[in-house]
Design a protein around this motif. Structure first.
Motif, short mmCIF file in Angstrom:
data_model
loop_
_atom_site.label_atom_id
_atom_site.label_comp_id
_atom_site.label_asym_id
_atom_site.label_seq_id
_atom_site.Cartn_x
_atom_site.Cartn_y
_atom_site.Cartn_z
N VAL A 89 48.36 -7.28 -18.74
CA VAL A 89 49.69 -6.69 -18.52
C VAL A 89 50.41 -7.33 -17.32
CG1 VAL A 89 50.91 -4.56 -17.89
CG2 VAL A 89 49.04 -4.48 -19.55
N ASP A 90 49.69 -7.53 -16.22
CA ASP A 90 50.34 -8.08 -15.02
C ASP A 90 50.89 -9.48 -15.28
OD1 ASP A 90 49.79 -5.77 -13.66
OD2 ASP A 90 47.99 -6.53 -12.70
N GLU A 136 47.91 0.49 -26.22
CA GLU A 136 49.11 0.42 -25.36
C GLU A 136 50.40 0.35 -26.19
OE1 GLU A 136 48.66 -2.05 -21.88
OE2 GLU A 136 46.49 -1.84 -21.94
N ASN A 188 41.07 0.85 -23.28
CA ASN A 188 40.61 -0.16 -22.31
C ASN A 188 39.12 -0.43 -22.44
OD1 ASN A 188 43.15 0.98 -21.10
ND2 ASN A 188 42.68 -0.53 -19.52
N LYS A 198 41.25 -8.01 -14.49
CA LYS A 198 41.46 -6.63 -14.92
C LYS A 198 40.74 -5.71 -13.91
CE LYS A 198 43.13 -8.32 -18.84
NZ LYS A 198 42.32 -8.80 -19.93
N LEU A 199 41.12 -4.43 -13.92
CA LEU A 199 40.68 -3.52 -12.86
C LEU A 199 39.17 -3.59 -12.54
CD1 LEU A 199 41.54 -1.08 -10.96
CD2 LEU A 199 40.68 0.37 -12.78
N PHE A 203 37.60 -5.49 -9.26
CA PHE A 203 37.13 -4.66 -8.16
C PHE A 203 35.64 -4.91 -7.86
CE2 PHE A 203 40.48 -1.19 -7.25
CZ PHE A 203 41.52 -2.12 -7.43
N VAL A 215 44.69 -0.76 -5.19
CA VAL A 215 44.98 0.33 -6.14
C VAL A 215 46.51 0.48 -6.24
CG1 VAL A 215 44.78 2.83 -6.50
CG2 VAL A 215 42.82 1.52 -5.63
N TYR A 221 46.89 7.05 -12.13
CA TYR A 221 47.06 6.58 -13.50
C TYR A 221 45.72 6.74 -14.22
CZ TYR A 221 51.50 4.88 -11.90
OH TYR A 221 52.77 4.82 -11.39
N ARG A 290 52.75 -1.18 -10.14
CA ARG A 290 53.13 -2.10 -11.22
C ARG A 290 54.43 -1.58 -11.85
NH1 ARG A 290 48.84 -2.14 -16.03
NH2 ARG A 290 47.85 -3.87 -14.95
N HIS A 293 54.66 0.98 -15.19
CA HIS A 293 53.24 1.37 -15.29
C HIS A 293 53.08 2.63 -16.16
CE1 HIS A 293 49.36 1.57 -12.60
NE2 HIS A 293 49.08 1.59 -13.89
N TYR A 297 46.73 6.88 -20.82
CA TYR A 297 46.35 6.57 -22.20
C TYR A 297 45.14 7.43 -22.57
CZ TYR A 297 48.60 1.94 -21.31
OH TYR A 297 49.46 0.92 -20.99
P1 TYD Z 1 44.11 -3.21 -16.25
O1 TYD Z 1 42.65 -3.44 -16.12
O2 TYD Z 1 45.04 -4.32 -15.88
O3 TYD Z 1 44.35 -2.73 -17.75
P2 TYD Z 1 45.71 -2.11 -18.44
O4 TYD Z 1 46.86 -2.36 -17.54
O5 TYD Z 1 45.80 -2.91 -19.70
O6 TYD Z 1 45.42 -0.66 -18.65
O7 TYD Z 1 44.50 -1.93 -15.37
C1 TYD Z 1 43.85 -0.69 -15.56
C2 TYD Z 1 44.51 0.30 -14.62
O8 TYD Z 1 44.22 -0.09 -13.27
C3 TYD Z 1 46.02 0.33 -14.70
O9 TYD Z 1 46.47 1.67 -14.48
C4 TYD Z 1 46.48 -0.56 -13.57
C5 TYD Z 1 45.41 -0.34 -12.53
N1 TYD Z 1 45.15 -1.51 -11.63
C6 TYD Z 1 45.15 -1.34 -10.26
O10 TYD Z 1 45.39 -0.22 -9.73
N2 TYD Z 1 44.90 -2.43 -9.46
C7 TYD Z 1 44.65 -3.66 -9.99
O11 TYD Z 1 44.44 -4.63 -9.22
C8 TYD Z 1 44.63 -3.80 -11.42
C9 TYD Z 1 44.35 -5.14 -12.04
C10 TYD Z 1 44.88 -2.69 -12.20
#
Ligand code: TYD
Ligand code: NAD
Length: 352
Positions: A89-90, A136, A188, A198-199, A203, A215, A221, A290, A293, A297
């Motif tokens: 997504v980013d 999504e 996810n 991805k998150l 992390f 975060v 979220y 984001r 955002h 889900y």
């Molecule tokens: P992500 O893994 O990018 O999956 P998606 O956006 O497809 O759901 O993100 C998962 C959740 O984590 C989303 O709410 C955005 C958040 N996020 C952060 O808070 N920090 C980050 O660095 C990233 C990549 C995601």
């Protein structure tokens, strides 16, 4: 029965788990992994199966229609399972057109390749185009409720808009040309071989390197997480037994607010790497949200459970624990990605 199946995106995260499952579970099938090896594709993900006699890798871009036509006439596949995509997504916020090209035009190219090849025999008996999509496309939920297969599409990010568009094209080829199709929309995923943008893998990597854990927004979220190997078994069930033209939602009834998930992840990393309790949590840093955002889900996966008998095999705690173990044991994989040729892509990440 023997079958030839093209799996696109098989060098990526979910695709590599699916290719492995099919190659090992169906020795009578020929599995062709068709992948362009973009920044997210990595042949290290399939190293353990590359010598198997029923596995073939074809480096190809789904934007190259003539090349697809050649590959399709060379292998004459009975089925296609389509995962190749731009998936983050980013990145879609930074570069939406890449998502239109790969996710929309690439998918239509594949549909055309199937229609051309399978149309020649005048009947689609035994053929199937399986499209791997995301929850999504349904947009965002409030505090309650679930996405079902009849929830209206309401995508918000360029990523989800491109996946929604590709889903519509797949249904259009079914309705217009009679192409046999199945679509699944999954929540996810997490697990081994997940690209560290991805998150969860980002992390884990940042924790291991004592870097900040960014975060987004208020951290409240919510996402519904599924272990990647369980997604692969769901695709297996729906590819083989799903009804022609139908859609299946896939998820684990497993919702986590981001901040709660991140705290659990920090606790597990501390325990597994022998750090003092609470050390990794200190790395949590709230950053700018984001844009667009989606708040929450949550998938209602009861249809695939009732009709096909599929259910997840691990709890989130087990899956996350296995995932962290995998990253701790595979630092070479991780270091390879975050250095060298991958560095340019890795550092493109939004918000850093
Ligand atoms: P992500 O893994 O990018 O999956 P998606 O956006 O497809 O759901 O993100 C998962 C959740 O984590 C989303 O709410 C955005 C958040 N996020 C952060 O808070 N920090 C980050 O660095 C990233 C990549 C995601
Ligand atoms: P990924 O980014 O890890 O892998 C994508 C793969 O596609 C890579 O191997 C890449 O090289 C390949 N690829 C990209 N563009 C290509 C092109 N033009 N031609 C050929 N190959 C190309 O993605 P992922 O997370 O494994 O997701 C796979 C599929 O599952 C995607 O369609 C995604 O939308 C869908 N999905 C993902 C999730 C998730 O949580 N990751 C959830 C639901 C659905």
């Amino acid at each position: 029965m023997s079958k030839t199946i093209i799996i696109t995106g098989g060098a990526g995260f979910i695709g590599s788990h699916l290719v492995r499952l099919f190659v090992n579970k169906y020795p009578q099938y020929t599995i062709i992994n068709l992948d362009a090896l973009t920044y997210a594709g990595n042949l290290e993900n399939t190293r353990d199966i590359e010598e198997k006699s029923n596995y073939i890798f074809e480096k190809a871009n789904i934007l190259d229609a003539p090349q697809l036509e050649k590959i399709f006439s060379k292998y004459n596949p009975d089925g296609v399972i389509h995962l190749a995509a731009e998936s983050h997504v980013d990145r879609s916020i930074l570069s939406p057109l890449d998502f239109v090209y790969t996710n929309v035009i690439g998918t239509v190219n594949l549909l055309n390749a199937c229609k051309t090849l399978w149309g020649q025999s005048g009947n689609y008996e035994g053929k199937r185009f399986y499209h791997v999509s995301t929850d999504e496309v349904y947009g965002a939920l409030g505090d309650t409720g679930f996405f079902t297969e009849s929830t209206k599409y309401d995508p918000h990010s360029p990523y989800s808009a491109s996946k929604a568009s590709s889903d519509h094209f797949v249904r259009a080829y079914h309705d217009t040309y009679g192409l046999p199709i199945v679509i699944s929309n999954c929540s996810n995923n997490y697990g081994p071989n997940h690209f560290p943008e991805k998150l969860i893998p980002l992390f884990i990597n940042n924790c291991l390197n004592k870097k900040p854990l960014p975060v987004y927004g208020d951290g409240l979220y919510t996402r519904d997480w599924l272990f990647v190997k369980d997604h692969a078994t769901a695709i297996d069930a729906a590819f083989h037994h799903g009804k022609n033209g139908d859609t299946y939602n896939i998820g684990g009834f497993n919702e986590w607010r981001n901040i709660d998930l991140v705290k659990l992840l920090c606790k597990l990393v501390d325990e597994k790497s022998g750090r003092p309790a609470g050390e990794s949590e200190q790395l949590i840093t709230y950053v700018k949200d984001r844009p667009g955002h989606d708040r929450r889900y949550a998938i209602d996966a009861s249809k695939i459970n009732k009709e096909l008998g599929w259910k997840p095999s691990v709890t989130f705690e087990e899956g996350l624990s296995q995932t962290i173990d995998w990253y701790l044991a595979n630092t070479e994989w991780l270091n390879h990605i975050v250095s060298g040729e991958y560095q340019a892509y890795y550092s493109l990440q939004y918000n850093r």
